[in-house]
Design an enzyme around this catalytic site. Structure first.
Site, short mmCIF file in Angstrom:
data_model
loop_
_atom_site.label_atom_id
_atom_site.label_comp_id
_atom_site.label_asym_id
_atom_site.label_seq_id
_atom_site.Cartn_x
_atom_site.Cartn_y
_atom_site.Cartn_z
N HIS A 133 0.74 -1.27 0.09
CA HIS A 133 0.13 0.05 0.11
C HIS A 133 0.83 1.13 0.11
O HIS A 133 0.36 2.11 0.30
CB HIS A 133 -0.99 -0.19 1.26
N LYS A 168 3.19 4.53 -0.87
CA LYS A 168 3.03 5.42 -2.01
C LYS A 168 4.32 6.54 -1.87
O LYS A 168 4.45 7.03 -0.87
CB LYS A 168 2.08 6.21 -1.87
N ASP A 206 15.85 11.65 -8.42
CA ASP A 206 17.41 12.01 -8.33
C ASP A 206 17.91 11.70 -6.93
O ASP A 206 18.92 12.09 -6.64
CB ASP A 206 17.88 13.56 -8.51
N HIS A 247 -9.59 10.53 2.21
CA HIS A 247 -8.57 9.67 1.78
C HIS A 247 -7.31 9.83 2.60
O HIS A 247 -6.31 9.28 2.46
CB HIS A 247 -8.11 9.59 0.36
N LYS A 261 -4.54 10.21 5.51
CA LYS A 261 -4.31 9.30 6.67
C LYS A 261 -3.08 10.01 7.60
O LYS A 261 -2.06 9.95 6.91
CB LYS A 261 -3.82 7.83 6.08
N ASP A 300 -0.11 16.06 20.66
CA ASP A 300 0.53 17.05 21.56
C ASP A 300 1.02 18.23 20.90
O ASP A 300 2.07 18.82 21.39
CB ASP A 300 1.57 16.32 22.52
#
Length: 522
Positions: free
Chosen positions: A185, A187, A192, A418, A420, A425
Site C-alpha cells: 500500500h 506510495k 534524483d 483519503h 491518513k 500534543d
C-alpha cells in the site's frame, strides 16, 4: 431401478463438492504458495549515488542543506492541483533517476499524463524504476507494459498474479487466498534520490481532484534533505525483495503499444479537463523545489515503512504499527486522528479509552457511510462508535457533498476522505498510507513520514480542524438511550437519527456486514 435422489439432496451434494474443491484449492495454495507465484527475479539494483552538483535538483538541495545541515525540508500538498504539479515538476527536473512505488495507477487522464512525464524523462536518459502492487494492475497491463518497453524504464509488480486475466485469475485468487491478501500500500515518488513525495495519494483522477463526482480529501508531504535517504533505502529494499517480479516476465508487450500510449497522452493533454493541471505545472516551474508551499526545515523528520516481506518472516516489532502505537500511547494531552477507514478493534478501543481516561483529548475524523467507498469497512467501524463516544472520544464523519456515485459493497469511486494522518500534543505527527484498521496493521505494507516539530504539527492540526469543521463533517453524540446520532452544525442546527444522506439499502448492507466475522480483513 434405483429411485432418484430428491432435489434438495442433489443440491446439497453439489454444494458439498464445490466447498470441497474450494478447500482443496486453498490447501494447495498453503502448501505450494511459493511455487504458484512467479519465480522470476530482476537484477539487483540500487539508488544511483547523489552528487553535489550533477543535476539541477542536486544543486538546489545541496544549497538548501548547506543552510540547514542535518535537517529535512517539508511542504504539505493537500490540494490536488498542487500535488500533481509537484510530481510533474520534480519529474521534469530529474536528470539522474526516478523511483516510484504505488498501490494503484489508474488508466485515466492523470495516469496517462504522469506516464507521459516519465517517458519524457526516460527519453532524456533518466533511469526510471516503478514498483506497483498487482492487486489492481490486471486491467493496466497494456499501459504498464507499454512503458516497460522503453530501455530506461523498468516496472516490477509486488506479489503478482501469474494469471493476468480471465477465470484463471479468479482461481488463483482462491488458491492463494492467504498469500495474495498481503498487498503493498506504499506510495512514494523520488527524484534524483534527493526529493521525495510520500503520503496517501494513488495515481488516478479522483486523487488529484480531476473528477467532479468525487469529493476526495487527501494529503502528501514533499520532503527534501536528510530523510530522503530513508525513502531511497525503503525503495531499494522493496525493489530487490522476493515479492517484486519484473512485469516483462508476466505479460507480452510491443513497442507499438508504447507509441499508442504516447499518442493517447498527447491527445488527452489537449482536453479541457487537462488544462488546469498543465497550467499549474507551468506556474510551479517558477518555484524552487516545485513546492506548492514554502519548505519548513526540521531536524526531526523520518520516512518509515513496513518491511517488504512483512507477511512472511519478519518480526512484528519491526512493523510500522508498532512505532505508531508507541507514539499514540505516549500522548499527554491531545491526539487528533484522520483516517478514511477506521476500524480500531478491541485493542484500539481499549487504547483510545485509556488515553481519554488520562485526560487526553482524543478526536477522530473518518468517512460517513454516505462518503465511504467501502461499505464493508463502515460495517466494521460502526459497532465501535457508541463505546468510543461513551469513553469521551470525539467523532466526526465527513459529509458526502453533492451527488457522488453509490458506494460499492467492497469498493467504488465515491469516497470523500483519503487522508491518513495524526497529530499528537501539538508537535508529533504522521502522514502516510496507514489506515487505522486491521488491514494496514497486519496485512498490507505501509509507509509514511513521522515528525517531531511544532510548526509541522500546527499545519496538520489546521487540516484536522478543516476536515472536522461544520462545513465538512457531522459531529456524533449519543442520545439518552445511548444510540448514535449526528449533529448538523450548519444553520439551522439539527439532529439526524440515521446515517445521514444514505439509502436504506446502504444502511442495511453496512449493518449486515457488521454482524459478519470480517474485521481482520478490513
Amino acid at each position: 431401478m434405483s429411485k432418484p435422489l430428491p432435489l434438495w439432496r442433489r443440491l446439497l451434494r453439489g454444494l458439498a463438492i464445490v466447498l470441497a474443491l474450494l478447500v482443496l484449492l486453498v490447501l494447495s495454495g498453503l502448501l505450494l504458495a511459493d511455487h504458484l507465484t512467479p519465480q522470476a527475479r530482476g537484477e539487483t539494483s540500487h539508488v544511483l549515488p547523489v552528487q553535489p552538483t550533477q543535476t539541477r535538483i542536486d544543486r538546489e538541495v545541496s544549497a538548501l542543506q548547506a543552510a540547514h545541515p542535518g535537517a529535512s525540508g517539508v511542504a504539505f500538498l493537500s490540494d490536488g492541483l498542487d500535488a500533481f504539479a509537484a510530481r510533474a515538476v520534480i519529474t521534469e527536473r530529474a536528470e539522474r533517476s526516478l523511483d516510484l512505488q504505488y498501490y494503484m495507477w489508474k488508466d485515466d487522464l492523470i495516469g496517462h499524463l504522469m506516464a507521459r512525464a516519465l517517458h519524457d524523462a526516460a527519453e532524456r536518459g533518466v533511469r526510471v524504476r516503478i514498483l506497483l502492487d498487482d492487486m489492481n494492475a490486471q486491467d493496466k497491463d497494456a499501459l504498464m507494459m507499454a512503458l516497460d518497453t522503453h530501455p530506461n524504464i523498468e516496472i516490477r509488480l509486488y506479489n503478482p498474479f501469474r494469471n493476468r486475466n480471465g477465470p484463471w485469475r479468479m482461481v488463483e485468487m482462491v488458491q492463494r487466498f492467504f498469500s495474495v491478501n498481503h498487498r503493498m500500500h506504499n506510495k512514494s515518488w523520488i527524484a534524483d534520490g534527493r526529493v521525495a513525495i510520500v503520503g496517501g495519494r494513488n495515481i488516478g483522477e479522483e486523487y488529484f481532484s480531476a473528477r467532479p463526482d468525487v469529493n476526495f480529501r487527501d494529503l502528501d508531504l514533499l520532503v527534501a534533505g536528510e530523510a530522503v535517504g530513508q525513502a531511497n533505502t525503503v525503495f531499494d529494499d522493496y525493489w530487490n525483495s522476493e515479492a517484486a517480479v519484473p512485469i516483462a516476465a508476466l505479460a507480452f508487450h510491443t513497442r507499438q503499444e508504447l507509441r499508442l500510449l504516447m499518442r493517447e497522452s498527447d491527445n488527452e493533454a489537449r482536453l479541457e479537463s487537462a488544462r488546469p493541471y498543465l497550467q499549474e505545472v507551468a506556474k510551479s516551474r517558477q518555484r524552487a523545489m516545485a513546492s506548492a508551499a514554502p519548505l519548513h526545515w526540521s531536524a526531526n523528520v523520518r520516512i518509515v515503512s513496513d518491511p517488504p516481506m512483512k507477511h512472511r518472516r519478519d518480526d512484528p516489532q519491526n512493523w510500522l504499527v508498532s512505532d505508531l502505537v508507541q507514539m499514540l500511547t505516549a500522548s499527554q494531552h491531545k491526539a487528533l486522528l484522520i483516517s478514511p477507514y477506521f476500524v480500531p478493534g478491541n485493542e484500539g478501543l481499549d487504547g483510545l479509552t485509556r488515553l481519554s481516561e488520562r485526560g487526553v483529548q482524543v478526536g477522530v475524523v473518518t468517512n460517513s457511510l454516505a462518503a465511504n467507498d467501502v461499505v464493508a469497512v463502515h460495517g466494521g467501524y460502526m459497532t465501535y462508535r457508541a463505546p468510543l463516544l461513551q469513553a469521551g472520544v470525539q467523532l466526526y464523519e465527513l459529509k458526502a457533498h453533492g451527488k457522488a456515485p453509490s458506494s460499492g459493497l467492497f469498493g467504488s469511486s465515491g469516497a470523500s476522505l483519503h487522508t491518513k494522518a495524526f497529530v499528537l500534543d501539538d508537535r508529533h505527527g504522521f502522514v502516510g498510507s496507514f489506515n487505522l484498521d486491521p488491514r494496514s496493521a497486519y496485512l498490507n505494507t505501509e509507509m509514511g513520514v513521522i515528525f517531531d516539530d511544532p510548526v509541522l504539527a500546527a499545519q496538520l492540526t489546521a487540516e484536522y480542524l478543516r476536515l472536522s469543521s461544520p462545513q465538512q463533517s457531522w459531529w456524533l453524540a449519543l442520545d439518552p438511550r445511548d444510540r448514535v446520532r449526528w449533529l448538523e452544525r450548519e444553520p439551522p442546527p439539527h439532529w439526524v437519527d440515521t446515517e445521514p444522506d444514505s439509502s436504506l439499502r446502504l444502511r442495511t448492507s453496512a449493518r449486515v456486514i457488521s454482524w459478519l466475522p470480517l474485521e481482520s480483513q478490513l
